[in-house]
Scaffold this active site. Structure first.
Site, PDB file in Angstrom:
ATOM      1  N   GLU A  11       3.544   5.667  -2.957  1.00 36.89           N
ATOM      2  CA  GLU A  11       3.726   6.951  -2.271  1.00 36.89           C
ATOM      3  C   GLU A  11       5.166   7.167  -1.818  1.00 36.89           C
ATOM      4  O   GLU A  11       5.686   8.281  -1.902  1.00 36.89           O
ATOM      5  CB  GLU A  11       2.799   7.017  -1.063  1.00 36.89           C
ATOM      6  CG  GLU A  11       2.876   8.334  -0.316  1.00 36.89           C
ATOM      7  CD  GLU A  11       1.932   8.364   0.867  1.00 36.89           C
ATOM      8  OE1 GLU A  11       2.022   9.313   1.645  1.00 36.89           O
ATOM      9  OE2 GLU A  11       1.120   7.445   1.007  1.00 36.89           O
ATOM     10  N   ASP A  12       5.815   6.106  -1.352  1.00 41.79           N
ATOM     11  CA  ASP A  12       7.109   6.277  -0.693  1.00 41.79           C
ATOM     12  C   ASP A  12       8.295   5.724  -1.463  1.00 41.79           C
ATOM     13  O   ASP A  12       9.422   5.765  -0.971  1.00 41.79           O
ATOM     14  CB  ASP A  12       7.070   5.609   0.693  1.00 41.79           C
ATOM     15  CG  ASP A  12       6.085   6.294   1.623  1.00 41.79           C
ATOM     16  OD1 ASP A  12       5.828   7.485   1.420  1.00 41.79           O
ATOM     17  OD2 ASP A  12       5.572   5.635   2.540  1.00 41.79           O
TER      18      ASP A  12
ATOM     19  N   ASP B 206     -24.078   1.401  33.693  1.00 34.46           N
ATOM     20  CA  ASP B 206     -24.118   0.434  32.598  1.00 34.46           C
ATOM     21  C   ASP B 206     -22.798   0.398  31.831  1.00 34.46           C
ATOM     22  O   ASP B 206     -22.761   0.373  30.606  1.00 34.46           O
ATOM     23  CB  ASP B 206     -25.281   0.709  31.645  1.00 34.46           C
ATOM     24  CG  ASP B 206     -25.245   2.122  31.078  1.00 34.46           C
ATOM     25  OD1 ASP B 206     -24.449   2.942  31.569  1.00 34.46           O
ATOM     26  OD2 ASP B 206     -26.007   2.403  30.142  1.00 34.46           O
TER      27      ASP B 206
ATOM     28  N   HIS C  83       0.793  -1.233   0.000  1.00 33.87           N
ATOM     29  CA  HIS C  83       0.000   0.000   0.000  1.00 33.87           C
ATOM     30  C   HIS C  83       0.824   1.282   0.000  1.00 33.87           C
ATOM     31  O   HIS C  83       0.314   2.344  -0.348  1.00 33.87           O
ATOM     32  CB  HIS C  83      -0.971   0.002   1.195  1.00 33.87           C
ATOM     33  CG  HIS C  83      -0.330   0.294   2.510  1.00 33.87           C
ATOM     34  ND1 HIS C  83       0.276  -0.674   3.278  1.00 33.87           N
ATOM     35  CD2 HIS C  83      -0.192   1.444   3.215  1.00 33.87           C
ATOM     36  CE1 HIS C  83       0.746  -0.148   4.382  1.00 33.87           C
ATOM     37  NE2 HIS C  83       0.492   1.141   4.373  1.00 33.87           N
TER      38      HIS C  83
ATOM     39  N   ASP D  22      -4.199   0.436   7.710  1.00 29.43           N
ATOM     40  CA  ASP D  22      -3.013   1.302   7.670  1.00 29.43           C
ATOM     41  C   ASP D  22      -3.048   2.319   8.809  1.00 29.43           C
ATOM     42  O   ASP D  22      -2.064   2.512   9.541  1.00 29.43           O
ATOM     43  CB  ASP D  22      -2.973   2.013   6.313  1.00 29.43           C
ATOM     44  CG  ASP D  22      -1.859   3.041   6.215  1.00 29.43           C
ATOM     45  OD1 ASP D  22      -0.750   2.772   6.700  1.00 29.43           O
ATOM     46  OD2 ASP D  22      -2.112   4.133   5.657  1.00 29.43           O
TER      47      ASP D  22
END
Length: 752
Positions: free
Chosen positions: A92-93, A275, A88, A155
């Site tokens: 991007e990286d 509760d 994933h 993620d």
């Protein structure tokens, strides 16, 4: 010495030593088919791409995609989802391209990874725009395959688990985003376990002292109540067994954030919350759930108004269960009863409900009549009408916080709406045209105003008229994003038409005074060149800009005639109301802390409702005759302005003198402890904040509310003060005051 990690919530402490073999083991445990060779190839590719990268913790970067993939396998998703979890971040990286990914692992995997990938920030000036566009892209990608969202949730969950390695301010920003968007999305998809983990982690990083205090108190209550819990468990097992009902019985303590939110909402202490404990009965079939429900009510006295049948009327995220609160041993406790299938959906949501078949049919548009993703379909529909990404993100946040009410059509069809919905929301839910033409409504056979809030069980009938049209007031009468976006879209189109007519008349009038023909100028090559240079597709777009006052007529004529017609045109300025607004907008103004991008002479002023400070994300809005009003991006009033994106203008903070200070309001919710005000003022003084106004009140429940108006230098200074105040023992919450009422404005006006 105790460290931050020692006190982290259970989600972080669990599942140590996850590796690639752990992923395959979880797939085997859940009976999910996969190819070891394919996943091994995906893992090797990911490891190679991230080989030289490390995380903030110092760990190899590969630990992150491996854990994301493990979470997806643990949630019983398929092998394709696991592969996407491993991949994933490669778009991007790393230097990996979507095309190379498709060539190596197929188009489906490449599309899913691309859907999860952030929009490149270099294309945007502001971080909030990049964030908004990222979410828009994610929703659009979900039209093809809903696994995009589930990978993104996994993620974010692992990022939250390792958030302690980030700087404090970044931790708080990411935690707020998680509470506002990611956790509610998980809830909407019915993924209760993921939602709970996200909320608890965000709660811990935002309010670590409150988390630790609450966690200790809950543990103490459990120690004291252990005998009572065992006794209730034994009674349930005996009574159900005697009735021949095969059931699994367990109990759970409500999540820390859930308890915190309830204490805050009801303004009570933990000692007054009864509760916090819930027993769960899991039956073999549906008939046993109602039989078990009857046994519970025969054994203990039920509390009135606390029974909910989510089996007959499931929540929009497919959640089904019977809920009741009963009184046992002098203490109320909740009982939840459902089948095993219902329990799987309740815990895992769409992960349990949605089973992919060879990666096909996973899209929102391909789900037939599946109500589990109805919300996503509605998102896809109204996001297409919202052009501004910040408006879309703002509306998404609003849409993520409903408390459902169920209403009926005259034919007996059931619709769910967020609490606070009105007949207008109902009309727009049925059909857009019915909403636009809504002239009245009958609720339970009685005529009611359109702003009437619907209640559970209401039967709603809409009356319409072809001559009826939406008004801006309707925006304050609706609670759903669908209705709000439809109304805004209509108002925006109407304003565009009006602006187009005004702009055309302004240009025609000026040209006539210069003895030029509008038709000839519009059809000329010079006009075509001008439109192309300005990035305008049609002459109507130019008319709209003139009508909105975004450009002066004299500027257009100067460019078209090729000489300086300003002197002549200025003497013959138009006299219409819009033109007068433009003239006032173009009046020179003194230099201030705000710069309007692309303009040197627009008057700008800070909005009184939010009083933004330097460093804070801001939005400019062209007002009628008062120049540009500057609002903080998260100001509540911005929501009402966004219906007309044409009047939004980009602004930024100018370089400001170090001596400049800005008034900001803070509301501090505290426990009623002696000396807490003195400790707060001491902290403010230590952080070099100046108190201009202070108001302290005590409420009956033993809590206090302290309101400050402080002078700060910038947004970073404000955040530092807020963080220091949050560490004071007895402080529950520190909130920025966003003012909308006359009383709020008066608090500031008293300083003048």
């Amino acid at each position: 010495m105790t460290t931050l990690r020692d006190t982290l919530p259970p989600p972080v402490q669990a599942r140590k030593g996850i590796n690639f073999e752990s992923i395959l083991q979880r797939l085997d445990d859940h009976g999910r088919p996969y190819s070891r060779d394919v996943l091994s190839e995906v893992y090797a590719f990911t490891e190679r791409m991230h080989r030289d990268q490390t995380r903030r913790s110092g760990e190899p970067y590969i630990t992150h995609p491996v854990y994301v993939a493990y979470l997806l396998a643990d949630l019983k998703f398929d092998a394709t989802s696991v592969a996407v979890g491993l991949l994933h971040d490669v778009l991007e990286d790393t230097l990996t391209t979507k095309e190379s990914l498709a060539e190596s692992f197929g188009g489906d995997v490449a599309e899913l990874v691309d859907g999860v990938t952030k929009i490149g920030r270099q294309a945007y000036v502001k971080r909030d725009e990049a964030q908004a566009e990222t979410f828009r892209k994610m929703i659009l990608a979900s039209a093809r395959d809903i696994r995009v969202i589930t990978v993104k949730l996994a993620d974010r969950l692992h990022n939250m688990m390792t958030l302690e390695h980030m700087a404090p301010e970044k931790r708080r920003r990411i935690s707020r985003e998680t509470l506002e968007i990611y956790a509610p999305i998980a809830r909407r998809l019915g993924m209760a376990r993921v939602q709970g983990d996200l909320e608890d982690l965000a709660f811990f990083f935002l309010y670590p002292h409150q988390y630790a205090e609450l966690d200790e108190k809950v543990r103490e209550k459990l120690r004291v109540s252990k005998d009572a819990i065992d006794r209730i468990h034994g009674i349930l097992r005996k009574r159900l067994g005697a009735a021949g009902i095969d059931a699994e019985i367990s109990y759970r303590v409500k999540r820390p954030y859930s308890i915190f939110r309830k204490l805050h909402r009801q303004d009570i202490d933990l000692d007054q919350l009864y509760d916090y404990l819930a027993f769960r009965i899991i039956t073999a079939d549906l008939k046993d759930t109602y039989a078990a429900f009857g046994i519970v009510h025969q054994t203990w006295r039920p509390l009135p108004g606390r029974f909910k049948d989510y089996i007959a009327m499931p929540k929009p995220n497919l959640y089904q269960s019977l809920h009741t609160t009963v009184l046992g041993d002098g203490q109320p406790f909740e009982v939840q009863i459902r089948t095993r299938e219902m329990d799987a959906v309740a815990e895992e949501g769409i992960a349990a409900h949605w089973r992919y078949k060879e990666g096909k049919g996973g899209g929102v548009n391909g789900g037939g009549g599946d109500t589990g993703i109805l919300w996503l379909r509605q998102l896809l529909e109204w996001q297409q009408e919202v052009q501004d990404p910040r408006t879309f993100l703002h509306q998404l946040k609003i849409d993520l916080y409903p408390e459902e009410v169920y209403v009926f059509t005259p034919r007996g069809e059931v619709y769910s709406f967020p609490r606070g919905a009105t007949p207008l929301d109902f009309a727009y839910r049925i059909h857009t045209d019915l909403g636009h033409q809504c002239s009245g409504a009958r609720v339970n056979g009685r005529l009611v105003p359109l702003k009437t809030k619907l209640q559970n069980g209401d039967m709603v009938e809409i009356m319409s008229s072809p001559s009826r049209r939406p008004s801006r007031d309707w925006l304050s009468h609706v609670a759903t994003s669908r209705a709000r976006s439809k109304i805004r879209h209509w108002l925006n189109q109407q304003q565009k038409r009006e602006a187009e007519g005004i702009g055309k008349r302004l240009l025609e009038k000026e040209l006539r005074r210069l003895r030029l023909s509008l038709r000839r100028v519009v059809e000329s090559d010079d006009m075509a060149s001008y439109l192309q240079a300005e990035g305008l597709a049609r002459i109507e777009d130019l008319y709209q800009r003139l009508g909105y006052g975004k450009i002066a007529v004299r500027q257009v004529i100067d460019r078209l005639t090729g000489d300086d017609a300003e002197g002549r045109v200025a003497k013959q300025a138009a006299s219409g109301p819009i033109r007068r607004v433009v003239e006032r907008l173009l009046a020179p103004s003194a230099s201030g802390p705000i710069t309007v991008k692309g303009e040197n002479d627009l008057m700008a002023s800070l909005a009184k409702c939010c009083n933004p400070v330097p460093g804070e994300a801001i939005i400019g809005y062209i007002t009628r005759g008062r120049g540009v009003s500057i609002h903080a991006s998260d100001c509540p009033n911005v929501r009402n302005l966004m219906y007309d994106p044409e009047r939004i203008i980009e602004v930024e903070w100018a370089k400001e003198s170090e001596e400049s200070v800005y008034a900001v309001g803070l509301s501090v919710h505290t426990q009623d402890h002696p000396g807490i005000l003195a400790r707060l003022t001491e902290v403010i003084a230590k952080e070099q904040g100046n108190i201009k106004l202070c108001k302290a009140t005590t409420v009956e429940t033993g809590h206090g509310l302290i309101e400050f108006v402080l002078e700060v230098r910038n947004h970073g200074h404000l955040n530092k003060i807020r963080a220091s105040m949050q560490t004071v023992s007895g402080v529950i919450d520190v909130q920025r005051r966003m003012h909308g009422s006359r009383a709020d404005e008066g608090m500031y006006n008293s300083l003048d």
